[in-house]
Each structure stands twice: as structure tokens, then as C-alpha cells.
Design a protein around this motif. Sequence first.
Motif, PDB file in Angstrom:
ATOM      1  N   GLY A 283       0.785  -1.235   0.000  1.00  0.00           N
ATOM      2  CA  GLY A 283       0.000   0.000   0.000  1.00  0.00           C
ATOM      3  C   GLY A 283       0.811   1.275   0.000  1.00  0.00           C
ATOM      4  N   LEU A 284       2.157   1.155  -0.003  1.00  0.00           N
ATOM      5  CA  LEU A 284       2.984   2.360   0.091  1.00  0.00           C
ATOM      6  C   LEU A 284       2.753   3.296  -1.087  1.00  0.00           C
ATOM      7  N   THR A 285       2.547   2.739  -2.273  1.00  0.00           N
ATOM      8  CA  THR A 285       2.291   3.586  -3.449  1.00  0.00           C
ATOM      9  C   THR A 285       0.795   3.762  -3.729  1.00  0.00           C
ATOM     10  N   SER A 286      -0.011   2.741  -3.435  1.00  0.00           N
ATOM     11  CA  SER A 286      -1.445   2.800  -3.752  1.00  0.00           C
ATOM     12  C   SER A 286      -2.286   3.365  -2.619  1.00  0.00           C
ATOM     13  N   GLY A 287      -1.738   3.350  -1.406  1.00  0.00           N
ATOM     14  CA  GLY A 287      -2.529   3.742  -0.241  1.00  0.00           C
ATOM     15  C   GLY A 287      -3.356   2.596   0.318  1.00  0.00           C
ATOM     16  N   HIS A 288      -3.276   1.416  -0.314  1.00  0.00           N
ATOM     17  CA  HIS A 288      -4.061   0.259   0.124  1.00  0.00           C
ATOM     18  C   HIS A 288      -3.279  -0.541   1.170  1.00  0.00           C
ATOM     19  N   TYR A 289      -3.043   0.102   2.301  1.00  0.00           N
ATOM     20  CA  TYR A 289      -2.265  -0.529   3.364  1.00  0.00           C
ATOM     21  C   TYR A 289      -3.007  -1.721   3.961  1.00  0.00           C
ATOM     22  N   GLN A 290      -2.224  -2.614   4.547  1.00  0.00           N
ATOM     23  CA  GLN A 290      -2.767  -3.700   5.352  1.00  0.00           C
ATOM     24  C   GLN A 290      -2.237  -3.523   6.775  1.00  0.00           C
ATOM     25  N   TYR A 291      -3.143  -3.228   7.713  1.00  0.00           N
ATOM     26  CA  TYR A 291      -2.749  -3.061   9.110  1.00  0.00           C
ATOM     27  C   TYR A 291      -2.892  -4.406   9.817  1.00  0.00           C
ATOM     28  N   VAL A 292      -1.800  -4.876  10.385  1.00  0.00           N
ATOM     29  CA  VAL A 292      -1.789  -6.219  10.962  1.00  0.00           C
ATOM     30  C   VAL A 292      -2.616  -6.273  12.245  1.00  0.00           C
ATOM     31  N   LYS A 293      -3.443  -7.311  12.346  1.00  0.00           N
ATOM     32  CA  LYS A 293      -4.235  -7.550  13.550  1.00  0.00           C
ATOM     33  C   LYS A 293      -3.719  -8.768  14.309  1.00  0.00           C
ATOM     34  N   LYS A 307      -3.948 -11.923   9.767  1.00  0.00           N
ATOM     35  CA  LYS A 307      -5.261 -11.286   9.682  1.00  0.00           C
ATOM     36  C   LYS A 307      -5.051  -9.781   9.720  1.00  0.00           C
ATOM     37  N   VAL A 308      -5.654  -9.083   8.761  1.00  0.00           N
ATOM     38  CA  VAL A 308      -5.350  -7.671   8.564  1.00  0.00           C
ATOM     39  C   VAL A 308      -6.617  -6.857   8.368  1.00  0.00           C
ATOM     40  N   ALA A 309      -6.490  -5.549   8.622  1.00  0.00           N
ATOM     41  CA  ALA A 309      -7.497  -4.578   8.188  1.00  0.00           C
ATOM     42  C   ALA A 309      -7.026  -4.053   6.838  1.00  0.00           C
ATOM     43  N   GLN A 310      -7.765  -4.387   5.805  1.00  0.00           N
ATOM     44  CA  GLN A 310      -7.370  -4.014   4.448  1.00  0.00           C
ATOM     45  C   GLN A 310      -7.982  -2.671   4.064  1.00  0.00           C
ATOM     46  N   ILE A 311      -7.142  -1.750   3.654  1.00  0.00           N
ATOM     47  CA  ILE A 311      -7.620  -0.474   3.108  1.00  0.00           C
ATOM     48  C   ILE A 311      -7.718  -0.637   1.592  1.00  0.00           C
ATOM     49  N   GLY A 312      -8.904  -0.408   1.057  1.00  0.00           N
ATOM     50  CA  GLY A 312      -9.069  -0.537  -0.391  1.00  0.00           C
ATOM     51  C   GLY A 312      -8.936  -1.978  -0.842  1.00  0.00           C
ATOM     52  N   ALA A 313      -8.343  -2.148  -2.018  1.00  0.00           N
ATOM     53  CA  ALA A 313      -8.241  -3.464  -2.646  1.00  0.00           C
ATOM     54  C   ALA A 313      -6.916  -4.126  -2.307  1.00  0.00           C
TER      55      ALA A 313
END
Length: 427
Positions: A283-293, A307-313
Motif C-alpha cells: 500500500g505504500l504507493t497505492s494507499g491500500h495498506y494492510q494493518y496487521v491484527k 489477519k489484517v485490516a485491508q484499506i481498499g483493494a
Amino acid sequence: MEHKWMIPCLYLQSGRAVTGFGQRNLFGSGNVEELARFYSDNGADELLVFDFSSGDDEHEKAIAHIKEICAASEIPVMAAGNIKRMEDVKKLIYAGCAKVVLNFSKKSNVELLEEMSKRFGKEKMVVCVSSVEEFTDHVELIEKYAGGILALDMIQDGISCVSSMKVILHTEERNRDTLKALLKNPGIAGLSGAFVSASDTDLFQFKQECREAGISVNLFESSIPWPEFKLNSDGLIPVVVQDYKTDEVLMVAYMNEEAFRTTLRTGKMTYWSRSRRELWVKGLTSGHYQYVKSMTLDCDNDTILAKVAQIGAACHTGNKTCFFKPLMKKEYDDTNPLRVFQEVYDVILDRKAHPKEGSYTNYLFDKGIDKILKKVGEECTEIVIAAKNPDKEEIKYEISDFLYHVMVLMAEKGVTWEDITSELARR
């Protein structure tokens, strides 16, 4: 040793986030739910919300926004400001707040503390003081009925006098070294205010600095050391990535030791690119980060489930998941409880939005709330009657009828399954 907390603040006015005490400029986008999710994903331990509303009508709207903040936040939320009576505390706790902050500069709140503590529990009561005198004047009351203290800037020099209590220091101080020195004080349990609330503060990095300074903080740590992982011939371990809420498989990638440790340090999923031969933060270039849970190692120690919180696709094609090309499918009934409940609820919502002639659901919506409540009551009674009979099939049928009518009620009142499961999880 207990961890020191990092607690950003949101200052809420007219439904928007503003820049702090005495200021009314928008903070960032001003979107409080978006900011709550940001703090949840970026290293905060709790969230403090100050209500700057004036008047009862605006205060009621603020409580509704605080409920939305609690729903969006995955960390505990404390509410402060404009709390005048028992009813305010009750509404904030029912909205999902883990704690309510009473300003002890208001005499009425001093008088309310004992009653509210007995009703809602000491652990839900935090007292806000702006001077050592405010604490010492009521020390016995606070220690008996409050679970912690929110200390506004003025008290930091005298903080040792309240070291027996959990003290959250709310300060405008921004110097990192000064803040670390303050956190070393055993009387300070957490830090709030300007520095930890700034959107450009990397809380994971600051926590790392705190740990290096000997301050105990809540950071991601692996319970199994990297040398015990079984790597493939390239020195990598595959990572299966799932959406933490739905369990949908999003993608498969690979980590080396640096990627694994970077993920733990930053809270953002970081992988090793086999094609580019370099580290990449998803997501560094797209903004579609995955925040680790969470991350779990399999029985052979050779695969990670993240298991992650997915931003976008998750997929570079723009699809939510990389797994979108059907190969074959055998028809089957999906009996996953949450998916079934959600699918039935979605059908009910669709009927509400797009009425269908002859639909029993639309008949209930047309008749209105009294008819819906009557049916819920009737179905509840049917469950009681069925439970007196030995036949399991009968009670199964009646509970299904009851749940359907409850879902119609939920749709009518705007309550979602996520609202329900979030409330149950809090309990």
C-alpha cells in the motif's frame, strides 16, 4: 511492569474534529470516524474524545457521533467534556465508551462521582484535574471511586503526589526527550495531548524509542523467534493474508526476516518482493495498506496466517481479493452463522429499499413499528411455549421465526449485525 499508554485526543465540535482547546479549525479531514480508524491502526492504545458541544441538542448529536467513533475504533474510547448528570454518563457508556471522564473543576461532577462509580463501576470512571490542588482536595473520594486520573498540563510537576493512581498526562509538550523523561515517572501511566494526537507522529516509532529508553510500552512481539521458522529454499516464508473481520482470503505473499520484523515494528504488512528482490510495504504507493491484527504460525512452522485490516483493494487488479477467478464450484449451503444472518438481513434491507408486491417483509414495513413489535412479541411467546415441549425441531423453527422478525426490527431502527456483534464483544 505495566505498559505506558499512548492516547490521542479527538476534539469534537458540530460532528467534526477540531484542533484542540480554544481552537476551532478542522483537524485533518475533520472526519471523526476516519480519524478513529487511523489511530486504531497506527499504534494508539486508547482514544480520548472531548465533546465541545454547547447546549443539550448539540450534546445529543455529539453523543451520536461518539457512538460512531466507538463503532469505528478498535481501541477503547474515553469520553470527556459536557458531562453534567448521570444520564450523560449512561448514554456515553451505552454508546460504547470504555470510560467516562469527569471534570473535577465542576462541583456537580465531584458530587456525582460516588453515585456513578457505584452504578457503572470504578474502572469506568476517570477524573480530570488541572492542578495538584484539585486532586488533593478530593483525594479520598478519587482513590475510592475512580479508576484513573486525566491530568491536564498544569499537574505534571507535581505528578509524584498521585503516583498510586493511574495518571494520564495530557500535555502540549512535543519534545520527544522531554516526553520520554515524563513517562519514566512511575506516577504517569499514559500520555495524551499534542504529540500523540498529531497525524504525522509515528507512534510505533516513538514506542520503539521508549522501549530503547527502558520504558515499557505495548508493541507487537512474536512469541516464536524467527530462527524457529522453517523457510523455503529462497530463505522466505509464505504468508496467507485474510480480512480480519470476514476471514476472506485476500492474497498470498512472502516474508524474509527483515520483512517480518518491519511488520512487527510498524504495524503495516511488509513483504519481500521475489520479482524486484526488495522489501515492499503493502500500500505504500497505492494507499491500500494492510494493518496487521494478528499473525499465527502453522503446525509445521513453515506458513504464516496474517489477519489484517485491508484499506481498499488487496489485488493490484483493483479486486478486493486476489482470488477472483472461478475454476469450479460444487453447489452447497453456506451455514456460516454470521454470513447467513448478514445475507438474510441484506435481503430485508433490499425489500425495504425496493418493495416487492406480495412480500411479507414489505407488509411488515408498511404496517409500521407497532406491527413489527407485535410480531416480535408473539414470536418470543412462541419460543417459550415450544421450549416446554420435548421436540427440538419445534423450538428451532420458532427461534428462526423470532430472529427473522428481530432482523426486520433491526432494519426498521437502523441497527446492523456489526452493531450487535460489537456490543457483544465489548461485554
